[in-house]
Write a protein that holds these residues in place. Sequence first.
Motif, PDB file in Angstrom:
ATOM      1  N   ILE A 252     -20.071 -26.670  71.797  1.00 14.99           N
ATOM      2  CA  ILE A 252     -20.333 -25.424  72.530  1.00 14.99           C
ATOM      3  C   ILE A 252     -21.622 -25.551  73.347  1.00 14.99           C
ATOM      4  CG2 ILE A 252     -21.006 -23.000  72.262  1.00 14.99           C
ATOM      5  CD1 ILE A 252     -18.055 -23.420  71.980  1.00 14.99           C
ATOM      6  N   VAL A 253     -22.666 -26.062  72.720  1.00 14.45           N
ATOM      7  CA  VAL A 253     -23.953 -26.219  73.407  1.00 14.45           C
ATOM      8  C   VAL A 253     -23.834 -27.218  74.555  1.00 14.45           C
ATOM      9  CG1 VAL A 253     -26.340 -27.020  73.152  1.00 14.45           C
ATOM     10  CG2 VAL A 253     -25.311 -25.570  71.397  1.00 14.45           C
ATOM     11  N   ALA A 254     -23.142 -28.342  74.315  1.00 14.38           N
ATOM     12  CA  ALA A 254     -23.000 -29.366  75.355  1.00 14.38           C
ATOM     13  C   ALA A 254     -22.226 -28.837  76.552  1.00 14.38           C
ATOM     14  CB  ALA A 254     -22.306 -30.600  74.780  1.00 14.38           C
ATOM     15  N   LEU A 255     -21.185 -28.046  76.300  1.00 17.22           N
ATOM     16  CA  LEU A 255     -20.340 -27.551  77.387  1.00 17.22           C
ATOM     17  C   LEU A 255     -20.992 -26.414  78.157  1.00 17.22           C
ATOM     18  CD1 LEU A 255     -16.869 -27.624  75.567  1.00 17.22           C
ATOM     19  CD2 LEU A 255     -17.713 -29.216  77.306  1.00 17.22           C
ATOM     20  N   THR A 256     -21.893 -25.667  77.523  1.00 16.73           N
ATOM     21  CA  THR A 256     -22.556 -24.548  78.201  1.00 16.73           C
ATOM     22  C   THR A 256     -23.941 -24.906  78.724  1.00 16.73           C
ATOM     23  OG1 THR A 256     -23.438 -23.738  76.086  1.00 16.73           O
ATOM     24  CG2 THR A 256     -21.310 -22.855  76.810  1.00 16.73           C
ATOM     25  N   SER A 257     -24.351 -26.140  78.529  1.00 14.87           N
ATOM     26  CA  SER A 257     -25.695 -26.552  78.937  1.00 14.87           C
ATOM     27  C   SER A 257     -25.848 -26.545  80.456  1.00 14.87           C
ATOM     28  CB  SER A 257     -25.991 -27.964  78.413  1.00 14.87           C
ATOM     29  OG  SER A 257     -27.190 -28.465  78.984  1.00 14.87           O
ATOM     30  N   PRO A 258     -27.002 -26.101  80.958  1.00 12.79           N
ATOM     31  CA  PRO A 258     -27.256 -26.196  82.401  1.00 12.79           C
ATOM     32  C   PRO A 258     -27.490 -27.630  82.859  1.00 12.79           C
ATOM     33  CG  PRO A 258     -29.180 -25.331  81.250  1.00 12.79           C
ATOM     34  CD  PRO A 258     -28.084 -25.406  80.244  1.00 12.79           C
ATOM     35  N   VAL A 259     -27.657 -28.527  81.911  1.00 16.93           N
ATOM     36  CA  VAL A 259     -27.816 -29.954  82.225  1.00 16.93           C
ATOM     37  C   VAL A 259     -26.703 -30.693  81.477  1.00 16.93           C
ATOM     38  CG1 VAL A 259     -29.476 -31.847  82.427  1.00 16.93           C
ATOM     39  CG2 VAL A 259     -30.291 -29.504  82.197  1.00 16.93           C
ATOM     40  N   PRO A 260     -25.453 -30.580  81.950  1.00 11.61           N
ATOM     41  CA  PRO A 260     -24.291 -31.026  81.165  1.00 11.61           C
ATOM     42  C   PRO A 260     -24.265 -32.506  80.840  1.00 11.61           C
ATOM     43  CG  PRO A 260     -23.656 -30.486  83.423  1.00 11.61           C
ATOM     44  CD  PRO A 260     -25.060 -30.021  83.247  1.00 11.61           C
ATOM     45  N   ASN A 261     -24.643 -33.372  81.787  1.00 10.98           N
ATOM     46  CA  ASN A 261     -24.533 -34.803  81.516  1.00 10.98           C
ATOM     47  C   ASN A 261     -25.505 -35.242  80.427  1.00 10.98           C
ATOM     48  OD1 ASN A 261     -23.404 -37.505  82.340  1.00 10.98           O
ATOM     49  ND2 ASN A 261     -25.571 -37.883  82.663  1.00 10.98           N
ATOM     50  N   THR A 262     -26.739 -34.773  80.516  1.00 13.48           N
ATOM     51  CA  THR A 262     -27.725 -35.115  79.492  1.00 13.48           C
ATOM     52  C   THR A 262     -27.276 -34.633  78.122  1.00 13.48           C
ATOM     53  OG1 THR A 262     -29.535 -34.999  81.100  1.00 13.48           O
ATOM     54  CG2 THR A 262     -30.126 -34.809  78.778  1.00 13.48           C
ATOM     55  N   SER A 263     -26.786 -33.412  78.060  1.00 17.60           N
ATOM     56  CA  SER A 263     -26.334 -32.856  76.787  1.00 17.60           C
ATOM     57  C   SER A 263     -25.143 -33.618  76.226  1.00 17.60           C
ATOM     58  CB  SER A 263     -25.970 -31.376  76.963  1.00 17.60           C
ATOM     59  OG  SER A 263     -27.114 -30.620  77.272  1.00 17.60           O
ATOM     60  N   MET A 264     -24.222 -34.005  77.100  1.00 21.50           N
ATOM     61  CA  MET A 264     -23.045 -34.735  76.636  1.00 21.50           C
ATOM     62  C   MET A 264     -23.431 -36.117  76.120  1.00 21.50           C
ATOM     63  SD  MET A 264     -19.863 -34.406  76.068  1.00 21.50           S
ATOM     64  CE  MET A 264     -19.415 -32.957  77.024  1.00 21.50           C
ATOM     65  N   MET A 265     -24.432 -36.747  76.735  1.00 22.12           N
ATOM     66  CA  MET A 265     -24.845 -38.074  76.294  1.00 22.12           C
ATOM     67  C   MET A 265     -25.625 -38.035  74.985  1.00 22.12           C
ATOM     68  SD  MET A 265     -23.495 -40.221  78.265  1.00 22.12           S
ATOM     69  CE  MET A 265     -22.148 -39.061  78.556  1.00 22.12           C
ATOM     70  N   VAL A 266     -26.307 -36.921  74.720  1.00 21.32           N
ATOM     71  CA  VAL A 266     -27.059 -36.787  73.466  1.00 21.32           C
ATOM     72  C   VAL A 266     -26.150 -36.294  72.339  1.00 21.32           C
ATOM     73  CG1 VAL A 266     -28.981 -35.557  72.351  1.00 21.32           C
ATOM     74  CG2 VAL A 266     -29.238 -36.435  74.669  1.00 21.32           C
ATOM     75  N   LEU A 267     -25.039 -35.683  72.696  1.00 24.92           N
ATOM     76  CA  LEU A 267     -24.101 -35.148  71.710  1.00 24.92           C
ATOM     77  C   LEU A 267     -23.706 -36.171  70.633  1.00 24.92           C
ATOM     78  CD1 LEU A 267     -22.156 -32.926  70.694  1.00 24.92           C
ATOM     79  CD2 LEU A 267     -20.518 -33.713  72.404  1.00 24.92           C
ATOM     80  N   PRO A 268     -23.336 -37.428  70.983  1.00 27.05           N
ATOM     81  CA  PRO A 268     -22.951 -38.395  69.936  1.00 27.05           C
ATOM     82  C   PRO A 268     -24.067 -38.695  68.944  1.00 27.05           C
ATOM     83  CG  PRO A 268     -22.283 -39.166  72.118  1.00 27.05           C
ATOM     84  CD  PRO A 268     -23.180 -37.998  72.334  1.00 27.05           C
ATOM     85  N   VAL A 269     -25.318 -38.595  69.388  1.00 26.30           N
ATOM     86  CA  VAL A 269     -26.441 -38.865  68.486  1.00 26.30           C
ATOM     87  C   VAL A 269     -26.423 -37.875  67.329  1.00 26.30           C
ATOM     88  CG1 VAL A 269     -28.952 -38.914  68.295  1.00 26.30           C
ATOM     89  CG2 VAL A 269     -27.842 -39.845  70.329  1.00 26.30           C
ATOM     90  N   LEU A 270     -26.291 -36.594  67.650  1.00 26.58           N
ATOM     91  CA  LEU A 270     -26.292 -35.558  66.617  1.00 26.58           C
ATOM     92  C   LEU A 270     -24.964 -35.483  65.880  1.00 26.58           C
ATOM     93  CD1 LEU A 270     -28.109 -32.801  68.703  1.00 26.58           C
ATOM     94  CD2 LEU A 270     -29.109 -34.242  66.933  1.00 26.58           C
TER      95      LEU A 270
END
Length: 657
Positions: free
Chosen positions: A67-85
């Motif tokens: 949810i956070v990754a898809l609604t982020s104003p910086v989508p690419n950065t959030s999507m790339m950090v998503l696998p870490v968490l």
Amino acid sequence: MTLTRLISLLFILGLILSGFWYIGSALTGVLLLVAVVAGCRLVFTRCTWHDYALSKMMLVYIFWLFIVALTSPVPNTSMMVLPVLAGLPVIYLIASNSLIFNEIWKKLSVILFITAVGLASWGIWQVIDHVGYGHAVGPLVDRNAFAALMNLLWFPAAYLFLTHKLTANRWISLLLGSGLFIISVALFATASRGGIGTWLILLPIMLWACYKYSQSKLQVAIIPLIAMVAYLCSALLLHSSVGDRTLELAQDASITARLMMWQSTIKMALAHPLSGTGWGTFAGYYPAYRSPLENTTSGVSAHNDYLQLAAEGGIPAMLLQLGVMLGILFQLKRSLKNASGTVGLESTALLLGVLAIFIHAGVNFIFCFAFMNILAGLYLARAAQLVELPHIIKISSFEQIRPPVKRLLAGFILLLVTMPFALHLISQACLTGSQPGLKAINLITPKVTSYRVANFITTIYPQEYIAQQAMLQIAEQYLADNIGNNAATDDFKHQLLNETIERFDSVRARSANNPNIGVREAKMLITYRDTLGSNTALAKAHQVLAANLKADPYHANSMIMLARLQVAEGRKTEAIQTLQQSAQHILTRRDQQLLFVETLRQLAAPKIITELDNIEKQLALVRSDSETGKPHILAANFYEDIDVRLNAIAAQIPKVQ
């Protein structure tokens, strides 16, 4: 071991190793998706789901991460950090539902012990050879993170040592004891107060569990004895001791800086309470909330993962992580009751290892390392299978859906989720460094260029940052080649410049208004102001730099570009005042020197002093190294020597005050 189990073991090892890959987490993301596919296939094949104590919490956590990754104003950065968490909940759910994980773990635990000894030896060598800053950091860039990793590996190592100590094989006991000693030395050689303090808090629990298992005080006493000797070796032989660091925390500059960072992070979290600013965006948003008194950190992380989770993922993210920690404590209580048996002791050791990084995360950045989360997920899954009886939930096999339809639907969903990570890997291979991927493609199709690759990727996925950066660089070069081309019409030049401006604005919007991109855009506007119209171009440059300084009030290059903009407007005196005033509230000595370089350059104009360019390049390297995440070791008296050179130049310019 069967072929299936061997492949599974190698896959897990590859997944853990991918977490050490500093060029990004896209590979980890792809491997996690492969694990999800394999896990879902297993569950739907046997039509049962094994629900453990933390399973529902982990499912909710994964949902919120997306949810956070898809609604982020910086989508690419959030999507790339998503696998870490996501490594923690995903691996926990998959491993705990695997029927072969028990057998795999027997081999994996031995490999992890050997790896722990190897990493610890690496850290000890760094201290002996004075590599880097002389701390034990292993393959990491921070001694606190390395201490957290040693803690994660120390408790299972202590379990292995004690359980084999009570057997008849003395050689194995000696090897395991030596390994535990090396890991302990490396932990103490970090001189990490957070890491060693966490270890001291949890050590009595481990010793109590060991006593319940062995019923021998003498056998248990060997563990703290090994630790004590290890500490003495670190302090006396390696000259690395946490005792040398001040324990008066109120007088410690690093503690003071952390407190100010935490206050700013809380403000940041309260400003974005629901879904946060997006994963991995802390460094982009923090400058706007940063206290001017906090000028000793890089501002990349909050040094408190729970507060950073609240800022990046909203208050729910922090509560979910704390909920997982609470679940670990309940599991630990259950394991301690069964510590008299091997199963209970192993579960206790694993849970203490995970609990160590959860505690340490309150004062440092721990969860930003993918391998830390993956190992924690494996530990928790193993502990759950050891001491819990899962609730078996029947799962529909979807037999009413035709197999081709199921495969098509599953493939479509997998494609959508995998695409950002796959395109990011392609971007890294084809558009960065020596471009090995592009060279491989050119062996087959020589006509493929970096522009075509970048254009293809941005067409499919506009959020891909590397490809957008490549397109920006290509656009800048193409603009420079054509603006000075007399054969090109004014309308073509005007249109080309407008398209480049639009691309810059788009990339800035997708990168939390990255001030470095804004500086490049402002420089382009100033350079080609005649093509766009001087008033229009300079007004746009003011707008961009105003946005830059709102996002980061301490960004030196934005201040320098603002001064150059004022010079372009014919306001040189005001430009020099801007530089001098900016220097009074800048954060770092490096940035102060950059502003002084620009002040001298403006005062000396139209005369060009090449030494100023050389100094500027030296100072720029300090920032570029820090952005790569690698430690930058400055020469002795680096900044003092820069001051001497700048003062010598200033003495030749009469107008310097």
